[in-house]
Design a protein around this motif. Structure first.
Motif, PDB file in Angstrom:
ATOM      1  N   LYS B  30      43.649  -3.129  30.290  1.00  0.00           N
ATOM      2  CA  LYS B  30      42.635  -2.503  31.154  1.00  0.00           C
ATOM      3  C   LYS B  30      42.473  -1.044  30.759  1.00  0.00           C
ATOM      4  O   LYS B  30      43.264  -0.503  29.987  1.00  0.00           O
ATOM      5  CB  LYS B  30      43.087  -2.589  32.617  1.00  0.00           C
ATOM      6  N   TYR B  33      45.891   2.215  34.314  1.00  0.00           N
ATOM      7  CA  TYR B  33      47.000   1.670  35.102  1.00  0.00           C
ATOM      8  C   TYR B  33      47.635   2.813  35.893  1.00  0.00           C
ATOM      9  O   TYR B  33      47.613   3.956  35.457  1.00  0.00           O
ATOM     10  CB  TYR B  33      48.061   1.049  34.191  1.00  0.00           C
ATOM     11  N   ASP B  34      48.208   2.469  37.051  1.00  0.00           N
ATOM     12  CA  ASP B  34      48.951   3.495  37.796  1.00  0.00           C
ATOM     13  C   ASP B  34      50.185   3.901  37.006  1.00  0.00           C
ATOM     14  O   ASP B  34      50.522   5.077  36.918  1.00  0.00           O
ATOM     15  CB  ASP B  34      49.372   2.960  39.178  1.00  0.00           C
ATOM     16  N   ILE B  36      52.344   3.058  33.304  1.00  0.00           N
ATOM     17  CA  ILE B  36      52.543   2.360  32.029  1.00  0.00           C
ATOM     18  C   ILE B  36      54.007   2.509  31.642  1.00  0.00           C
ATOM     19  O   ILE B  36      54.550   3.616  31.653  1.00  0.00           O
ATOM     20  CB  ILE B  36      51.633   2.924  30.920  1.00  0.00           C
ATOM     21  N   ASN B  59      49.910  -2.228  39.782  1.00  0.00           N
ATOM     22  CA  ASN B  59      48.928  -1.924  38.731  1.00  0.00           C
ATOM     23  C   ASN B  59      49.683  -1.284  37.563  1.00  0.00           C
ATOM     24  O   ASN B  59      49.611  -0.087  37.328  1.00  0.00           O
ATOM     25  CB  ASN B  59      47.835  -1.008  39.269  1.00  0.00           C
ATOM     26  N   VAL B  60      50.445  -2.136  36.882  1.00  0.00           N
ATOM     27  CA  VAL B  60      51.400  -1.666  35.890  1.00  0.00           C
ATOM     28  C   VAL B  60      51.166  -2.417  34.574  1.00  0.00           C
ATOM     29  O   VAL B  60      50.876  -3.612  34.584  1.00  0.00           O
ATOM     30  CB  VAL B  60      52.856  -1.942  36.366  1.00  0.00           C
ATOM     31  N   ALA B  61      51.271  -1.684  33.456  1.00  0.00           N
ATOM     32  CA  ALA B  61      51.272  -2.341  32.144  1.00  0.00           C
ATOM     33  C   ALA B  61      52.607  -2.088  31.472  1.00  0.00           C
ATOM     34  O   ALA B  61      53.151  -0.992  31.577  1.00  0.00           O
ATOM     35  CB  ALA B  61      50.151  -1.807  31.273  1.00  0.00           C
ATOM     36  N   MET B 199      51.115  -7.745  36.952  1.00  0.00           N
ATOM     37  CA  MET B 199      51.296  -6.723  35.916  1.00  0.00           C
ATOM     38  C   MET B 199      50.876  -7.285  34.561  1.00  0.00           C
ATOM     39  O   MET B 199      50.954  -8.487  34.325  1.00  0.00           O
ATOM     40  CB  MET B 199      52.760  -6.300  35.850  1.00  0.00           C
ATOM     41  N   ASP B 200      50.430  -6.395  33.666  1.00  0.00           N
ATOM     42  CA  ASP B 200      50.005  -6.813  32.335  1.00  0.00           C
ATOM     43  C   ASP B 200      51.108  -6.529  31.317  1.00  0.00           C
ATOM     44  O   ASP B 200      51.514  -5.378  31.149  1.00  0.00           O
ATOM     45  CB  ASP B 200      48.733  -6.067  31.905  1.00  0.00           C
ATOM     46  N   CYS B 229      46.786   6.541  32.483  1.00  0.00           N
ATOM     47  CA  CYS B 229      47.852   6.188  33.421  1.00  0.00           C
ATOM     48  C   CYS B 229      48.185   7.377  34.305  1.00  0.00           C
ATOM     49  O   CYS B 229      47.933   8.530  33.944  1.00  0.00           O
ATOM     50  CB  CYS B 229      49.097   5.715  32.679  1.00  0.00           C
TER      51      CYS B 229
END
Lengths: 109, 414
Positions: B30, B33-34, B36, B59-61, B199-200, B229
């Motif tokens: 995306k 993210y909030d 990373i 909202n985490v990668a 999460m991604d 981020c």
């Protein structure tokens, strides 16, 4: 196995004869220096993924300290040189720059 | 996510296993993210998992340059213990050990935690005194350990030779609740749970730069494009120095190679983990029957993920003295991982000079056992700005001289 040529006795020594001594050419800071400088001298090492300039001791041989330039990613050795200098000599720098044109080491040009 | 259960196995058996889902998604990145996290090893995934589970931040990668769990998470010898001398270490490793006990239920993923017990052999009088001291310290810290005599060592591990030619076994520090777990499953279990929370997990995505604005992090450049981020967690073990340089600060970390090897599988002969620190070797038996063997680090800075053969020779020589029956075993595989060693051999879980960037590294040779505790502390540090678990592990402790000196306490790699 890593092999380095001792610049003093001329022996091509393998790793079991040698003892690693960490980063070379550190600028030393003593008791009167700032906390940041002292911390940097004691703990902050270069740790590059690439060419590393380091100290070695030919401990199970002639016993002398010397310097080496070595790639930490390929273990390629660019040369060993005297412990009596404070920066890599020109021929070592040329050997490194031939493979790594952008190579820099701390504040050395 | 469909839960794994005995019923699920029966259901799938009846329909030719056609209904199993992928354990985690592989989404496209995306824009923003909030949080990373860089590094999808055990520590990175655990940090992401507890951010979601304990603080509702989803909202985490998690970015990984190679494949998930392919670094030190897949290269260690899977030992779990918490018998440390210093209070801050005992606290975080004991937290980790206790979380391992319930991890399979928590993640709905079998991590095969086996609390079979760990013995650290005392083979010199100095070591006897050292481990007696550790046992007393552990009693005060609430960590269950006990100093045992040679007879008890022999009873727990009959294949051991007490009358070693160089170093007889004089006793040992016994932690009955220590043990082993399946290392890959720990990473896979966390990844599946993170993916389930939305999460991604983005593999084969190398971070190439860190964007800053006025001393605060704003995003990262990667081989799969730029991402914004709010906060950035660097959890990349041996490559921490490289990432720190991108962010513009320096870590007191050096990267060394640490090797391990496994033998051919044999019948069960050893149901505890034995560590022999004086002679530099440790061994346990996996569920498949392989003897899993580790030793000390190689002596020089190294990023090759290989090690030097003479270190293996040293380790195997030490273990043959300790366990004479393994002298005819054939070794199957040998490998190396890059461990990040700090000056006091304790980890760094810390804020950094760049606002919004947090670092979790320096676990050195003791990373696997600490995965859940490290993730728990890192998540709290990122979500709240401070954590009792990580307080003492700040990167600024080197400037202040507040070392957590386990290297002195353990004598060798710990």
């Amino acid at each position: 196995m890593l092999m380095l040529k001792c610049p003093y006795c001329g022996v091509m020594a393998d790793e079991t004869e040698l003892s690693a001594g960490g980063e070379a050419h550190l600028k030393r800071f003593g008791p009167q220096s700032s906390a940041e400088d002292f911390e940097g001298y004691l703990f902050a090492r270069e740790n590059p993924k690439g060419v590393h300039v380091e100290r070695w001791r030919h401990v199970n041989g002639c016993g002398k300290w010397f310097h080496a330039a070595r790639c930490t990613l390929t273990l390629e050795v660019f040369g060993t040189y005297s412990a009596q200098v404070t920066a890599p000599p020109q021929d070592i720098r040329d050997a490194i720059r031939a493979k790594h044109p952008d190579w820099r080491w701390r504040d050395m040009a | 996510m469909k839960r794994y259960s005995a019923f699920a196995i029966a259901r799938e058996a009846l329909r030719f296993h056609s209904g199993w889902e992928r354990a985690w998604r592989s989404p496209a990145p995306k824009k923003r993210y909030d949080v990373i996290i860089v590094g999808a090893g055990g520590h990175g995934l655990a940090s992401a998992y507890y951010l979601g589970k304990n603080f509702g931040i989803t909202n985490v990668a998690v970015l990984e340059k190679g494949w998930l769990g392919g670094g030190n998470t897949g290269r260690n010898t899977t030992i779990i213990r918490s018998n440390y001398l210093q209070d801050p270490s005992a606290a975080i490793y004991e937290k980790a050990r206790s979380l391992y006990e319930t991890m399979s239920q928590d993640l709905n993923y079998n991590v095969m935690f086996s609390p079979r017990g760990v013995i650290m052999l005392a083979q010199t009088h100095h070591e006897v005194r050292g481990y007696q001291r550790t046992a007393y310290a552990n009693a005060l810290q609430g960590v269950e350990t006990q100093f045992i005599g040679p007879d008890k060592v022999k009873e727990l591990c009959p294949i051991i030779s007490l009358e070693g030619p160089r170093y007889p076994v004089l006793g040992g520090l016994w932690q009955p609740r220590g043990g082993t777990a399946r290392h890959d499953a720990v990473a896979w279990g966390y990844a599946r749970a993170c993916s389930d929370m939305g999460m991604d997990i983005i593999q084969q995505c190398e971070v190439t730069g860190i964007r800053k604005d006025g001393g605060k992090v704003t995003g990262v450049d990667t081989t799969k494009g730029a991402m914004d981020c709010g906060q950035l967690g660097l959890v990349v073990a041996g490559h921490s120095g490289v990432l720190a340089e991108m962010a513009g600060f320096r870590l007191p970390v050096e990267s060394l190679a640490l090797q391990a090897l496994v033998s051919e599988p044999v019948k069960p002969c050893m149901d505890v983990v034995v560590m022999a620190n004086t002679v530099h070797g440790y061994m346990s038996q996996s569920d498949k029957g392989e003897m899993v063997i580790g030793g000390g680090t190689d002596g020089f800075n190294n990023y090759t993920q290989r090690g030097s053969f003479h270190h293996i020779e040293e380790t195997v020589r030490a273990l043959i003295e300790t366990f004479p029956m393994i002298s005819r075993l054939k070794m199957l595989r040998q490998w190396g991982g890059i461990v990040d060693m700090t000056g006091d051999r304790s980890p760094i879980l810390s804020k950094t000079p760049v606002e919004g960037v947090f670092v979790n590294c320096g676990w050195g040779t003791g990373g696997f056992k600490s995965i859940p505790g490290s993730g728990w502390g890192m998540a709290e540090l990122m979500a709240k700005g401070h954590s009792p678990l990580t307080e003492e592990f700040s990167m600024y402790r080197f400037r202040e001289g507040k070392f957590i000196d386990e290297s002195v306490a353990a004598g060798v790699a710990h």
